[in-house]
Scaffold this active site. Structure first.
Site, short mmCIF file in Angstrom:
data_model
loop_
_atom_site.label_atom_id
_atom_site.label_comp_id
_atom_site.label_asym_id
_atom_site.label_seq_id
_atom_site.Cartn_x
_atom_site.Cartn_y
_atom_site.Cartn_z
N GLY A 156 -4.59 7.38 5.24
CA GLY A 156 -5.96 7.88 5.30
C GLY A 156 -6.14 9.19 4.57
O GLY A 156 -7.21 9.81 4.65
N GLY A 157 -5.08 9.61 3.83
CA GLY A 157 -5.23 10.81 3.01
C GLY A 157 -6.38 10.65 2.02
O GLY A 157 -7.05 11.60 1.65
N GLY A 158 -6.63 9.39 1.64
CA GLY A 158 -7.75 9.11 0.73
C GLY A 158 -8.97 8.60 1.48
O GLY A 158 -9.91 8.12 0.85
N GLU A 170 -8.05 -0.38 4.70
CA GLU A 170 -6.64 -0.65 4.43
C GLU A 170 -5.95 -1.28 5.64
O GLU A 170 -5.10 -2.17 5.50
CB GLU A 170 -5.92 0.65 4.03
CG GLU A 170 -6.32 1.12 2.64
CD GLU A 170 -5.84 2.53 2.30
OE1 GLU A 170 -5.92 2.90 1.13
OE2 GLU A 170 -5.39 3.26 3.23
N ASP A 175 0.84 -1.20 0.00
CA ASP A 175 0.00 0.00 0.00
C ASP A 175 0.88 1.25 0.00
O ASP A 175 2.09 1.17 0.26
CB ASP A 175 -0.90 -0.01 1.25
CG ASP A 175 -2.19 0.75 1.02
OD1 ASP A 175 -2.23 1.59 0.09
OD2 ASP A 175 -3.16 0.50 1.75
N GLY A 176 0.27 2.37 -0.25
CA GLY A 176 0.97 3.65 -0.15
C GLY A 176 0.84 4.18 1.28
O GLY A 176 0.26 3.52 2.14
N ALA A 177 1.37 5.36 1.52
CA ALA A 177 1.23 5.97 2.85
C ALA A 177 1.38 7.48 2.69
O ALA A 177 1.93 7.96 1.70
CB ALA A 177 2.28 5.44 3.80
N ASP A 178 0.85 8.20 3.66
CA ASP A 178 1.00 9.67 3.62
C ASP A 178 2.32 10.09 4.26
O ASP A 178 2.92 11.09 3.89
CB ASP A 178 -0.19 10.32 4.32
CG ASP A 178 -1.48 9.98 3.61
OD1 ASP A 178 -1.55 10.20 2.39
OD2 ASP A 178 -2.40 9.44 4.25
O1 LIG Z 1 -3.82 5.90 2.92
C1 LIG Z 1 -4.15 6.12 1.80
C2 LIG Z 1 -5.57 6.23 1.43
O2 LIG Z 1 -6.39 6.13 2.55
C3 LIG Z 1 -3.13 6.27 0.73
O3 LIG Z 1 -2.34 5.14 0.70
C4 LIG Z 1 -2.31 7.48 1.01
O4 LIG Z 1 -3.16 8.61 1.08
C5 LIG Z 1 -1.25 7.69 -0.06
O5 LIG Z 1 -1.85 8.01 -1.25
P1 LIG Z 1 -0.97 8.41 -2.52
O6 LIG Z 1 -0.04 7.25 -2.74
O7 LIG Z 1 -1.98 8.58 -3.61
O8 LIG Z 1 -0.24 9.66 -2.17
#
Ligand SMILES: O=C(CO)[C@H](O)[C@H](O)COP(=O)(O)O
Length: 464
Positions: free
Chosen positions: A323-325, A331, A309-312
């Site tokens: 949780g930026g999204g 997740e 996964d990605g992360a902020d």
């Molecule tokens: O936690 C998240 C969504 O809830 C995303 O993984 C996080 O916001 C990173 O998003 P991006 O890779 O688009 O910057």
């Protein structure tokens, strides 16, 4: 080899291939039925009726087979028996279709009556589709109609027996689609593929029969006819499977390739044959792999080997803010089910401490009814500000996939994240926080120059 040299078994085999088509059609129909929502919603009557339909078709299949065999033995002309058996198959099929359509329309009709609002909701998106179907099926019936006409006018009376059932079948489908739109909708993929199959079959026969007459009835030519008649069948299965579920979507290229293969076999020239083989081999892995890429849920696969996964933001301990999204709840569930949780992000997310680069706080999913008490409690207990996240493209707050709101807690200083996480989660109304603590095993940060920074939990343990 000439016709007279061919053993009776060879005739029977060719005839078998023709009489197989209604059988496979009935199978695919049954299969489609088991997937249609109206069938699932009115299981018992529909099941019984479709079973009776299946039996009718099986009966017709065996009847056709035995008739074909009898004809093969008794009639001197191969083409005569071939056409008769084919037209018989079609006739049986068209005979059984009306009763089947009636069977199917009953449960869906009663379902519509009992749940009008639901069926209305269901029918709204498909309404325009319904409208377009009659004209579409009409278009489909036109080629077979003209083919029937041309058969009728230019060839022997045997062609009449071959083309008339298919013409009447198309016509009945057309009227059926006009009179029973909702019913037709539920069966549309099947009827479309059936009409397509019949049209293509008539078309390929119209092309191949004069050719066969001209070339003579050799074993090779009978093979050509056999494969030519197979290809439209496979071709029609391709859109049929396309219209089903994502899993069956992968069957579509498979059948498309099969149709190409059977089209190329008669010519016996190697290049189209190998091209088709390569297409077939291309589609086979996608077909066999599709179950693995199917969107399985955690009910079926609660234990995962890996989650990526990605992360902020990721700190030096591989603690993350996510949780930026606004998806952190689901997740986190997925990450918690995985043996290994891996982060992939760009190097702006790489920090020593949380809050260093990420200035939008810790996302906290809360029940809508409790967002205000939770906000007040967080601010009183932990300081900072908890801000209700507002939507950008609609009025009001963001609503998560779980129907909740998100509070972004803008913290003032670096904290003991484990304590903070527990404190937040103990507040009634909090669903989940965006703090992913000690979950990630490794994080990969891509840099603009193309290089990658790798942070591993092993290294972190060594540093301690
Ligand atoms: O936690 C998240 C969504 O809830 C995303 O993984 C996080 O916001 C990173 O998003 P991006 O890779 O688009 O910057």
């Amino acid at each position: 080899m000439q016709l007279k040299d061919l053993p009776n078994e060879a005739f029977s085999l060719s005839l078998l291939s023709f009489s197989l088509s209604p059988f496979f059609l009935s199978l695919s129909l049954l299969f489609f039925l088991s997937l249609s929502p109206s069938f699932l919603l009115s299981l018992s009557p529909s099941f019984l009726l479709s079973l009776s339909f299946f039996l009718t078709l099986s009966l017709s299949f065996f009847l056709t087979l035995s008739l074909s065999f009898f004809l093969t033995l008794s009639l001197p002309s191969f083409s005569l028996s071939l056409f008769l058996s084919f037209s018989l198959s079609l006739s049986f099929l068209s005979l059984s279709l009306p009763s089947f359509s009636f069977c199917l329309s009953l449960p869906s009709f009663s379902f519509c009556l009992s749940l009008p609002s639901f069926s209305f909701c269901l029918s709204l998106p498909s309404f325009s589709f319904c409208l377009s179907l009659p004209s579409f099926s009409f278009c489909l019936s036109l080629p077979s109609f003209f083919l029937s006409l041309s058969f009728f006018l230019s060839f022997s009376p045997f062609f009449l027996s071959l083309s008339l059932p298919s013409f009447f079948l198309s016509l009945s489908l057309f009227f059926l689609s006009l009179s029973l739109p909702s019913f037709f909708l539920s069966l549309s993929p099947f009827f479309l593929s059936l009409s397509l199959s019949l049209s293509l079959l008539s078309f390929s026969l119209s092309l191949s029969l004069p050719w066969l007459n001209a070339k003579g009835l050799t074993c090779h030519n009978v093979c050509v006819l056999f494969f030519l008649s197979l290809s439209p069948f496979f071709l029609s299965l391709s859109p049929f499977f396309l219209s089903l579920s994502p899993f069956f979507l992968s069957l579509s290229p498979f059948f498309l390739s099969l149709s190409l293969l059977s089209l190329s076999l008669p010519s016996f020239s190697l290049s189209p044959f190998f091209l088709s083989l390569s297409l077939l081999s291309l589609s086979l892995p996608s077909f066999s792999l599709s179950p693995f890429f199917f969107a399985y849920d955690l009910e079926r696969t609660p234990k995962l080997d890996i989650a990526i996964d990605g992360a902020d933001e990721v700190d030096s301990q591989l603690n993350c803010i996510k949780g930026g999204g606004a998806c952190q709840f689901q997740e986190k569930i997925v990450a918690s089910c995985a043996k290994e949780f891996i982060i992939i992000a760009d190097d702006r997310k790489n920090s020593q401490e949380l809050g260093e680069n990420w200035k939008r706080g810790v996302p906290i999913e809360v029940l809508p009814v409790a967002y205000r008490p939770v906000k007040i409690k967080i601010e009183e207990q932990l300081g900072g500000k908890a801000v209700l996240r507002m939507a950008e493209n609609k009025a009001g707050p963001i609503v998560t996939d779980n129907g909740n709101f998100v509070l972004d807690w803008l913290f003032e200083k670096s904290c003991d994240w484990s304590e903070i996480n527990t404190a937040i989660k103990l507040i009634p109304g909090v669903v989940e926080t965006g703090l992913f603590l000690k979950m990630a095993k490794v994080a990969y940060f891509g840099k603009t120059d193309g290089s990658v920074i790798v942070k591993k939990s092993q290294e972190i343990n060594n540093c301690r």
